[in-house]
Each structure stands twice: as structure tokens, then as C-alpha cells.
Design a protein around this motif. Structure first.
Motif, short mmCIF file in Angstrom:
data_model
loop_
_atom_site.label_atom_id
_atom_site.label_comp_id
_atom_site.label_asym_id
_atom_site.label_seq_id
_atom_site.Cartn_x
_atom_site.Cartn_y
_atom_site.Cartn_z
N SER A 167 0.85 -1.20 0.00
CA SER A 167 0.00 0.00 0.00
C SER A 167 0.88 1.24 0.00
CB SER A 167 -0.88 0.01 1.25
OG SER A 167 -1.50 1.26 1.40
N GLY B 12 -2.88 4.54 -3.35
CA GLY B 12 -2.02 3.89 -4.32
C GLY B 12 -1.62 2.54 -3.78
N HIS C 154 -0.69 4.17 0.75
CA HIS C 154 -1.59 5.06 1.51
C HIS C 154 -0.77 6.10 2.28
CE1 HIS C 154 -4.06 6.18 5.00
NE2 HIS C 154 -5.10 5.95 4.23
C1 LIG Z 1 -3.17 -0.45 4.66
C2 LIG Z 1 -3.37 -1.90 4.59
C3 LIG Z 1 -4.08 -2.52 3.55
C4 LIG Z 1 -4.82 -1.75 2.49
O1 LIG Z 1 -4.13 -0.77 1.86
P1 LIG Z 1 -4.91 0.47 1.21
O2 LIG Z 1 -3.87 1.10 0.35
O3 LIG Z 1 -5.36 1.34 2.32
O4 LIG Z 1 -6.04 -0.07 0.41
C5 LIG Z 1 -4.14 -3.90 3.53
N1 LIG Z 1 -3.59 -4.65 4.49
C6 LIG Z 1 -2.92 -4.10 5.52
C7 LIG Z 1 -2.31 -5.00 6.55
C8 LIG Z 1 -2.81 -2.71 5.62
O5 LIG Z 1 -2.17 -2.18 6.65
#
Ligand SMILES: *Cc1c(COP(=O)(O)O)cnc(C)c1O
Length: 369
Positions: free
Chosen positions: A181, A194, A183
């Protein structure tokens, strides 16, 4: 509340955005907003960092997981194993694929307990999603052995774990794919959503390239039904700037964690320290400890301007969205107990030594009075 020690650091991180703006201005001149050259440049840099042959930029970490499952042909009628003490997206992606999420408890190190996986396997089990939770690698050696024995597919949820490794081998390079991620709150972040998928398989790479962009072979020909899940070119531009600092960011987080470790060692009666497995690089997306009287400590720290948090207070098998799976309280005792005792201290790369000393001082005061 004006925090003295903040959990989020985005204002500090992007205090000097000029170099990034400069490249975004260049992008505006070309207009290549969808799958422009920066996407491929970021993908090759990311693959290199993760020691994989390929990487595919997508629009979130959630989609990185979902498209991985789709590319592996997982869907309705299948079961996928993961743990209940993760971010909701791990399990949401399984549900979105049409498969049934199956939980296995975590161990004392916050990652899936490999010794409990085999008893959760049924004839319908197709895959395991180990989560490198908090930036701490799951036990990939044992997990891959089990997967091989039962012919299961492995997708790594490495969303919190860029640049973590086991014996120098990076997370995201163990499974068939690794999901990351970008984010804003993740260790390498962009200015919106993203995500990116790593893989060593040319076949999966080709499939993922199709799946993220409507199954388009070219403008006029569509090979399969796909999705709209491209990484924005603009976010790839941001990512290219940030990934240059990856080791600096990671090492600073590790350094901060060491300072907390040292400071907290005298509180062994009240505090369980983070795992320190040998040969493992834990990149401290989250610095999690277990403590006595968690809720009181959390309130006390917040009253003192320290933005501590809990990741997460309710394990996923006890959430309303998971009711249909039929789990109940008591099914995953380790995850449930941790949910009561865990607390996350701010440990990001923009925290000063002084701030860490302040947090340590408050925790010591809390337990010693
Ligand atoms: C942040 C996260 C996700 C999802 O990522 P996004 O970019 O927010 O969709 C999935 N799994 C874990 C463990 C995360 O910390």
C-alpha cells in the motif's frame, strides 16, 4: 487537542514539496495522466527494492490483494486463510474476490501462527495470506512449507512492510505475489491512494497488467474482463521521489524503536516488548507493545499530548461484517487478548529524540506512581 507527539507526520514530511511539484509541472505539459512513463519507472524501482522481477502499480493496497487473488483464479467456493488481527482490507479483499475468509490465530509476535494453519485447511482451501503485521515479517519459511505440502497459493500482505526482510530476503518476494500500500500513512506513501503488486512470475505479471486496466490488450482489444485499478501517474511521480528516502526512513524508524526498547526495558513487569526475531528486519510501520491497564495508559498518554493509538481494539472475527462466518468470542484467544493489551506508540521518522524521551518519561510515571 494540540498534540506534543503526533501520530501522523504528513505536514513535516511534505514541508518542502518543490522538487515534487517540479516533476508534476512536467507531467502537466505532457498530459500523460493514465499509465504515463512515471508509472513504469516507479514499478521498476519498486521491484528492484523488493528483489522481484516485476511490480504492477494499482490504485490501492486493497486492490493489490484483490487483483492478486483474481489473477490466481480465486473466487466463489474457495477458502483463503489469514489472521483476525489485521487491517480490515486483508479480509475485505478475500470477501470481494468471492472466496470465504478463514481465520487462524496469531502468535506472540502478532503474525499468523504457522503451527495452527494445517488444522484450518479444508478441501476448499486455495490460498494463505500471511500479513507482515506492523512491518514485522511473518514466518515465511514455515508458511511456504505448509503451502507446498497442501498445494496452496501464497499472497503476502506486505502493505505495512516495505523493506522488511528475513535473512536479507525482502518481504513481497516470498509469495506468488506481494501486496503493498502507498496510503498516506504507510512507510512509503503518496498524496492519495495507491498500491503495488510484486511478483517473479511473468505469467502473473501479464495477467495483472490486464486486470488493472479493463483487460485491455490495446486500445481496441480486450482479452478478459478486468477492472479500473491503475496507479495514477501523478502518484507515481510522488512515489519516485519518496522511494529514494526509503532506507533513511526505515533506519530512522528502527533507531526510534531501539530507543523505546531501551527505555522500556526497566518496565518489564508492566510492558511486553515488540518481537526481536533473529535475522529479521522489522521496519516498525507500527511500534506495538502490550501493557497492563491499557485503556488507562492510553487515556493518560493522550491527556499528556501523546497521540498513542490501538491497532486494533476489535479483532475482525468479532466484527459485524464477519458474522456470517460463524466465529465467536474465544475462537482466537491470542488475538483477543492482544486486542485488550496492545498500544501503538508514535515512532515515525519525524519524531525527535526529545519526544521519545518525553513519551518514555510519561509511561514510567504512569507505572511508578
Ligand atoms: C493499509 C493496509 C491494507 C490496504 O491498503 P490500502 O492502500 O489502504 O487499500 C491492507 N492490508 C494491511 C495490513 C494494511 O495495513
Amino acid at each position: 487537542m494540540k498534540w506534543k507527539v503526533k501520530f501522523s507526520y504528513l505536514q513535516e514530511q511534505f514541508a518542502n514539496p518543490e522538487p515534487i511539484f517540479k516533476d508534476i509541472r512536467k507531467l502537466l505539459k505532457t498530459g500523460e495522466f493514465t499509465l504515463g512513463p512515471a508509472v513504469q519507472q516507479f514499478e521498476s524501482k519498486f521491484a528492484q527494492v523488493c528483489q522481484t522481477k516485476y511490480a504492477v502499480g494499482v490504485n490501492s493496497g486493497t486492490d493489490a490483494l484483490f487483483l492478486s487473488l483474481k489473477a490466481l483464479g480465486i473466487g466463489s467456493g474457495d477458502e483463503v486463510i489469514t489472521m483476525p488481527n489485521t487491517f480490515i482490507a486483508t479480509v475485505g479483499a478475500i470477501a470481494a474476490s468471492g472466496a470465504k475468509p478463514v481465520f487462524v490465530d496469531c502468535n506472540e509476535e502478532y503474525v499468523i501462527n504457522p503451527d495452527l494453519i494445517e488444522r484450518a485447511i479444508t478441501p476448499k482451501t486455495k490460498a494463505i495470506i500471511p500479513v507482515h503485521y506492523a512491518g514485522h515479517p511473518a514466518e515465511m519459511g514455515k508458511i511456504l512449507e505448509i503451502a507446498k505440502k497442501h498445494q496452496l497459493l501464497v499472497v503476502e500482505d506486505a502493505c505495512q512492510a516495505i523493506s522488511s526482510s528475513i535473512d536479507g530476503k525482502k518481504t513481497g518476494s516470498f509469495g506468488l505475489t506481494g501486496a503493498f500500500s502507498l496510503h498516506p500513512l504507510k512507510n512509503i506513501n503518496v498524496w492519495s491512494d495507491g498500491g503495488i503488486i510484486t511478483t517473479n512470475s511473468k505469467e502473473l505479471y501479464d495477467k495483472l497488467i490486464l486486470l488493472r486496466n479493463h483487460g485491455m490488450a490495446n486500445r481496441d482489444e480486450y482479452e478478459i474482463f478486468g477492472y479500473n485499478s491503475r496507479l495514477d501517474t501523478m502518484q507515481a511521480v510522488v512515489g519516485l521521489h519518496l522511494i529514494k528516502d526509503l532506507e533513511k526512513i526505515t533506519n530512522k524508524r528502527i533507531e526510534n524503536a531501539r530507543m523505546y526498547d531501551e527505555g522500556l526495558s526497566e518496565l518489564a513487569d508492566y510492558v511486553t516488548m515488540p518481537p526481536r526475531r533473529k535475522n529479521v528486519r522489522y521496519v516498525y510501520h507500527l511500534y506495538i507493545i502490550q501493557v497492563q491497564r491499557r485503556d488507562q495508559l492510553l487515556a493518560y498518554l493522550q491527556e499528556n499530548g501523546i497521540e498513542a493509538k490501538v491497532h486494533y481494539p476489535i479483532p475482525l472475527h468479532l466484527q459485524n461484517c464477519a458474522k456470517y462466518l460463524g466465529y465467536k468470542r474465544g475462537d482466537f484467544p491470542v488475538a483477543e487478548e492482544q486486542a485488550r493489551n496492545i498500544i501503538t506508540l508514535p515512532a515515525h521518522q519525524h519524531i525527535s529524540k526529545k519526544q521519545i524521551e518525553y513519551v518514555l518519561d510519561k509511561i514510567k510515571k504512569f507505572y511508578k506512581n
